[in-house]
Design a protein around this motif. Structure first.
Motif, PDB file in Angstrom:
ATOM      1  N   LYS B 273       0.781  -1.345  -0.050  1.00 19.02           N
ATOM      2  CA  LYS B 273      -0.144  -0.264   0.158  1.00 19.02           C
ATOM      3  C   LYS B 273       1.179   1.216   0.119  1.00 19.02           C
ATOM      4  O   LYS B 273       0.289   2.492  -0.714  1.00 19.02           O
ATOM      5  CB  LYS B 273      -0.777   0.376   1.084  1.00 19.02           C
ATOM      6  CG  LYS B 273      -2.257  -0.658   1.103  1.00 19.02           C
ATOM      7  CD  LYS B 273      -2.955  -0.439   1.880  1.00 19.02           C
ATOM      8  CE  LYS B 273      -2.706  -0.961   3.375  1.00 19.02           C
ATOM      9  NZ  LYS B 273      -3.908  -0.364   4.625  1.00 19.02           N
ATOM     10  N   GLY B 274       2.275   0.910   0.775  1.00 22.70           N
ATOM     11  CA  GLY B 274       3.068   1.717   0.986  1.00 22.70           C
ATOM     12  C   GLY B 274       3.668   3.029   1.995  1.00 22.70           C
ATOM     13  O   GLY B 274       4.308   3.601   2.159  1.00 22.70           O
ATOM     14  N   GLU B 275       3.192   2.674   2.842  1.00 23.15           N
ATOM     15  CA  GLU B 275       3.926   2.609   4.334  1.00 23.15           C
ATOM     16  C   GLU B 275       4.336   1.924   4.130  1.00 23.15           C
ATOM     17  O   GLU B 275       5.558   0.183   3.956  1.00 23.15           O
ATOM     18  CB  GLU B 275       2.626   2.531   5.577  1.00 23.15           C
ATOM     19  CG  GLU B 275       1.609   0.588   5.439  1.00 23.15           C
ATOM     20  CD  GLU B 275       1.040  -0.144   5.043  1.00 23.15           C
ATOM     21  OE1 GLU B 275       0.825   0.443   3.567  1.00 23.15           O
ATOM     22  OE2 GLU B 275       0.087  -0.598   5.686  1.00 23.15           O
ATOM     23  N   LEU B 276       5.599   2.843   5.156  1.00 24.52           N
ATOM     24  CA  LEU B 276       7.049   2.396   5.380  1.00 24.52           C
ATOM     25  C   LEU B 276       6.784   1.064   6.588  1.00 24.52           C
ATOM     26  O   LEU B 276       5.814   1.757   7.557  1.00 24.52           O
ATOM     27  CB  LEU B 276       8.010   3.342   5.639  1.00 24.52           C
ATOM     28  CG  LEU B 276       8.701   4.237   5.008  1.00 24.52           C
ATOM     29  CD1 LEU B 276       9.457   4.929   5.663  1.00 24.52           C
ATOM     30  CD2 LEU B 276       9.629   3.196   3.140  1.00 24.52           C
ATOM     31  N   VAL B 277       7.494   0.269   6.859  1.00 27.58           N
ATOM     32  CA  VAL B 277       7.256  -0.741   7.863  1.00 27.58           C
ATOM     33  C   VAL B 277       8.814  -0.760   8.606  1.00 27.58           C
ATOM     34  O   VAL B 277       8.820  -1.441   8.037  1.00 27.58           O
ATOM     35  CB  VAL B 277       6.545  -2.234   7.414  1.00 27.58           C
ATOM     36  CG1 VAL B 277       5.936  -3.376   8.821  1.00 27.58           C
ATOM     37  CG2 VAL B 277       5.320  -1.644   6.141  1.00 27.58           C
ATOM     38  N   MET B 278       8.783  -0.971  10.136  1.00 22.57           N
ATOM     39  CA  MET B 278       9.964  -0.627  10.868  1.00 22.57           C
ATOM     40  C   MET B 278       9.956  -1.375  12.242  1.00 22.57           C
ATOM     41  O   MET B 278       8.338  -1.854  12.913  1.00 22.57           O
ATOM     42  CB  MET B 278      10.922   0.921  11.337  1.00 22.57           C
ATOM     43  CG  MET B 278      10.481   1.124   9.679  1.00 22.57           C
ATOM     44  SD  MET B 278      11.604   2.790  10.039  1.00 22.57           S
ATOM     45  CE  MET B 278      10.550   4.265   9.351  1.00 22.57           C
ATOM     46  N   GLY B 279      10.679  -1.635  13.167  1.00 24.53           N
ATOM     47  CA  GLY B 279      11.034  -2.618  13.830  1.00 24.53           C
ATOM     48  C   GLY B 279      11.947  -2.981  14.240  1.00 24.53           C
ATOM     49  O   GLY B 279      13.364  -2.381  13.329  1.00 24.53           O
ATOM     50  N   ALA B 280      11.954  -3.262  15.031  1.00 23.09           N
ATOM     51  CA  ALA B 280      13.690  -2.936  16.176  1.00 23.09           C
ATOM     52  C   ALA B 280      13.841  -4.571  16.868  1.00 23.09           C
ATOM     53  O   ALA B 280      13.035  -5.294  17.213  1.00 23.09           O
ATOM     54  CB  ALA B 280      14.504  -2.114  16.610  1.00 23.09           C
ATOM     55  N   GLY B 281      14.522  -4.054  17.764  1.00 24.77           N
ATOM     56  CA  GLY B 281      14.296  -5.129  19.163  1.00 24.77           C
ATOM     57  C   GLY B 281      13.299  -4.849  19.892  1.00 24.77           C
ATOM     58  O   GLY B 281      12.284  -4.322  20.410  1.00 24.77           O
ATOM     59  N   VAL B 282      13.702  -6.134  21.155  1.00 27.86           N
ATOM     60  CA  VAL B 282      12.237  -6.295  21.907  1.00 27.86           C
ATOM     61  C   VAL B 282      12.670  -5.146  22.647  1.00 27.86           C
ATOM     62  O   VAL B 282      14.030  -5.124  22.924  1.00 27.86           O
ATOM     63  CB  VAL B 282      12.712  -7.575  22.915  1.00 27.86           C
ATOM     64  CG1 VAL B 282      11.778  -8.752  21.823  1.00 27.86           C
ATOM     65  CG2 VAL B 282      13.481  -7.627  23.369  1.00 27.86           C
ATOM     66  N   ASP B 283      12.245  -4.781  23.882  1.00 26.39           N
ATOM     67  CA  ASP B 283      11.860  -4.188  24.961  1.00 26.39           C
ATOM     68  C   ASP B 283      12.405  -5.019  26.117  1.00 26.39           C
ATOM     69  O   ASP B 283      12.420  -5.891  26.237  1.00 26.39           O
ATOM     70  CB  ASP B 283      10.386  -3.705  25.839  1.00 26.39           C
ATOM     71  CG  ASP B 283      10.144  -2.378  24.674  1.00 26.39           C
ATOM     72  OD1 ASP B 283       9.870  -2.422  23.509  1.00 26.39           O
ATOM     73  OD2 ASP B 283      10.270  -1.508  25.658  1.00 26.39           O
ATOM     74  N   ALA B 284      13.496  -4.506  26.411  1.00 25.12           N
ATOM     75  CA  ALA B 284      14.419  -5.488  27.527  1.00 25.12           C
ATOM     76  C   ALA B 284      13.344  -5.896  28.411  1.00 25.12           C
ATOM     77  O   ALA B 284      14.352  -7.361  29.042  1.00 25.12           O
ATOM     78  CB  ALA B 284      15.387  -4.299  28.572  1.00 25.12           C
TER      79      ALA B 284
END
Lengths: 82, 400
Positions: B273-284
């Motif tokens: 659809k065009g949205e940038l999808v981002m993630g990273a690591g877990v909360d500690a």
């Protein structure tokens, strides 16, 4: 961001701390006699409750001391220090 | 305008089933589908405490790849990737599987060495992998900043061309419809509250919709697996953590591959659809609250803007969190449990989506035969006693 209640410095931002996982996991009294299953329990099988949880934090950017707190793993609320 | 037909029925639970799967996420639905398709076991119920595929299946960043370091991991994830490649046809549903490739960036000499080593390991295991220089990265992703003046410059990247993304909701709906057509019951708003026992065996489950008998019970509850195991009287080597992700507003297409960086810690793709999808690591910290801390979002955004300066003008549309079950060696736990007739599939941590068809396939086989599928055997619970860990922490482009 959590406000973590350091017993020595008072409430501080979570970014000042390192998380230490479950509290009160004692080092085995006599490690040489532990079976493989007992080592697995000690090293890997920690409690992972949905609810109140006794855990350790390390105030890396403050007093640099470890401490134990009780926190709720759903609401993330800390129990009032006693 | 009429409402479109429902893709699956909404039955009331029967008195009992041959197999009860707990959790109607991607893995639970795939498991039920392959139980029926591969093993002819159709008297199956998938119990879901909320709505179908409303947990981590609705919250992940949909990255699919198989470029893991160790043989056991490469085998199960590559098995899964091969199933993804035929899944739209198999399920007669376009799941928008897009093999746009995944880059894992290197920002330091140790990153470069790890990346080159992993490329070689992948090739030996029949997994497609290439090592790209910074110039080749720039050619593939023109918007990336490959200036060597950055604090963490891009020194190269591993590239898996067959990796990509899929539309997570369509994957769930496709498996649900296919399982339903083979006779599987998908039962929503049905929380498991306890287990029926006969000595050491489990004979059924207590639920918010009454008692359901089961010859076999298959745990498939991701972040909540520890809670189920605790009520069965055993512990698992899991910690449940919030894992956050975010999307931007809809933008013109600027990124046609998936870029991951462990060192400065962000991964990003652009959805259809065009949205940038981002993630990273877990909360500690351990948490079941489906929300995390803002500084985790802030640091992944900082990493994304450094790598992609044009992202600075994008707006975050929303952020959310799922609850992921992280194991000590960053590998899943799949197989038998200390309780007879209870099986477990958990510990996929931050990377379970890519395994959806593969995990469903080998888990169904494990349940049907009462012994581990050969691809599941290295991931048995007893590896924590024998010490034969499948240590993918940092070894497999895994970021936890």
């Amino acid at each position: 961001m959590l406000s973590v209640p350091c017993p020595w410095c008072g409430p501080r931002d979570e970014t000042e701390f390192r998380y230490g996982g479950q509290a009160h996991v004692a080092y085995p009294d006599d490690p040489a006699t532990l079976s493989d299953a007992e080592w697995a329990e000690y090293l890997f099988m920690h409690d992972n409750p949905k609810g109140w949880f006794a855990e350790r934090w390390f105030h890396t950017a403050g007093c640099r001391r470890w401490f134990d707190v009780v926190r709720h793993t759903v609401t993330y609320a800390f129990e009032a220090p006693r | 305008m009429t409402h479109p037909d429902f893709l699956w029925a909404d039955p009331s639970p029967k008195r009992g089933y041959d197999v009860v799967v707990i959790g109607a996420g991607g893995h639970g639905l795939a498991t039920a589908y392959y139980l029926a398709r591969n093993h002819g076991i159709t008297n199956v119920a998938v119990l879901e405490r909320g709505w179908l595929a409303g947990g981590n299946m609705a919250r992940n960043t949909t990255i699919i790849r198989s470029n893991y370091l160790w043989d056991a991991s490469a085998a199960i994830y590559e098995h899964s990737l091969k199933l993804w490649e035929g899944l739209s046809e198999e399920l007669d549903y376009d799941i928008l599987f897009s093999q746009r490739g995944v880059l894992n960036l290197a920002h330091s000499l140790p990153d470069v060495r790890e990346g080159v080593r992993r490329v070689n390991a992948n090739r030996l295991n029949g997994v497609d992998a290439e090592w790209l220089t910074p110039a080749e990265v720039k050619k593939l992703v023109p918007i990336i900043n490959t200036s060597q003046e950055l604090r963490y410059p891009v020194l190269g990247a591993t590239f898996q061309p067959r990796a990509g993304i899929a539309k997570h909701d369509y994957v769930a709906w496709a498996f649900a419809r296919a399982a339903h057509r083979l006779g599987v019951h998908l039962i929503q708003n049905c929380e498991v509250t306890g287990f029926l026992r006969d000595g050491d065996r489990v004979t059924g489950v207590e639920t918010s919709r009454g008692t359901i008998e089961a010859a076999r019970v298959a745990l498939c509850a991701a972040g909540h697996t520890s809670v189920l195991a605790a009520s069965l009287g055993f512990r698992l080597p899991l910690a449940s953590h919030p894992l956050q992700a975010l999307v931007s507003e809809l933008l013109e297409q600027v990124l046609d591959t998936v870029v991951m960086s462990n060192a400065i810690h962000v991964y990003v793709s652009q959805a259809h659809k065009g949205e940038l999808v981002m993630g990273a690591g877990v909360d500690a910290y351990n948490g079941y609250g489906q929300r995390g801390s803002f500084h985790v979002i802030e640091s992944q955004m900082a990493a994304a803007v450094e790598l992609f300066p044009i992202f600075a003008r994008a707006h975050v549309l929303r952020t959310w969190a799922g609850i992921v079950d992280v194991s000590p060696d960053a590998s899943p736990v799949l197989g038998l449990t200390p309780v007879e007739d209870v099986f477990v599939n958990c510990g996929w941590g931050t990377g379970g989506f890519k395994a959806t068809p593969g995990a469903g396939w080998v888990y169904a086989d494990t349940i049907a035969h009462g012994r581990p599928h050969p691809l599941a055997a290295p991931f048995a619970l007893d590896r924590f006693t024998t010490g034969a860990l499948v240590d993918e922490h940092g070894a497999a482009a895994v970021a936890h």
